[in-house]
Design an enzyme around this catalytic site. Structure first.
Site: not given
Ligand code: GLN
Length: 194
Positions: A74, A169, A171
């Site tokens: 992410c 994710h 995890e």
């Molecule tokens: N929106 C977040 C970002 O731009 C990422 C979201 C997340 O890691 N769950 O970093």
């Protein structure tokens, strides 16, 4: 485990469950003691800022150039991308993955959802993936390879050498195979350096 911001604890628990020796990394001296790095989900613009304040940007870029395995989920994928669409002003990444990612690509209304993904490189069982304001991979350059896409074709997992980037994710859904793949890279990298 890069522990500047984000869901550090979930990754650390998963890695420990797979038998890894996990260290929290916030400073260059700590980075130099590890053979791989996980960049967690969180907020990429904050991880970027803190990494510069802590003097970690250049050391992490250098480690990536040396071939150190990195798993980014992410926000961590955003940090690994060579190019970011919809970054905040002045936001930088470590880079290394020859991809363009778009931040917050799934819009504001549907901020999180789960999807079953086919990931042929991990075997036949599908991946149960949790998306939480995640990025999407808008384009995959020649050096990188898509590992998984949503049914509509949007790429959500990429690999390039020892770098692995995921929009979602694993995890938090108990999916261990990406972390296992990362640890395989780490062991091979550590053995080659020994
Ligand atoms: N929106 C977040 C970002 O731009 C990422 C979201 C997340 O890691 N769950 O970093």
């Amino acid at each position: 485990m890069l522990a500047l911001q984000g869901d550090v604890r979930e990754h650390a628990a998963l890695l420990a469950g797979l038998g890894a020796d996990v260290a929290l990394v916030r400073r260059p001296s700590e980075l130099s003691t590890v053979d791989g790095l996980v960049i967690p989900g969180g907020e990429s613009s904050v991880i970027d800022k803190l990494s510069r304040i802590f003097g970690m940007q250049e050391p992490i870029r250098a480690a990536i150039r040396r071939g150190m395995p990195v798993l980014g989920t992410c926000a961590g994928l955003i940090m690994l991308a060579d190019s970011i669409v919809d970054a905040i002003d002045g936001q930088e990444s470590f880079g290394g993955l020859d991809v363009v990612v778009r931040r917050n690509a799934f819009g504001r209304q549907v901020e999180s959802f789960e999807a079953e993904l086919d990931v042929p490189s991990l075997g036949p069982a599908p991946v149960n993936a949790a998306f939480i304001r995640g990025p999407v991979v808008e384009s995959v350059g020649e050096a990188a390879r898509a590992l998984a896409a949503l049914p509509d074709g949007r790429v959500v997992a990429v690999e390039q050498g020892n770098l692995l980037g995921l929009s979602f994710h694993p995890e938090i859904t108990g999916e261990t195979r990406f972390h296992q793949r990362f640890l395989d890279h780490v062991r091979a990298f550590a053995a080659a350096a020994a």
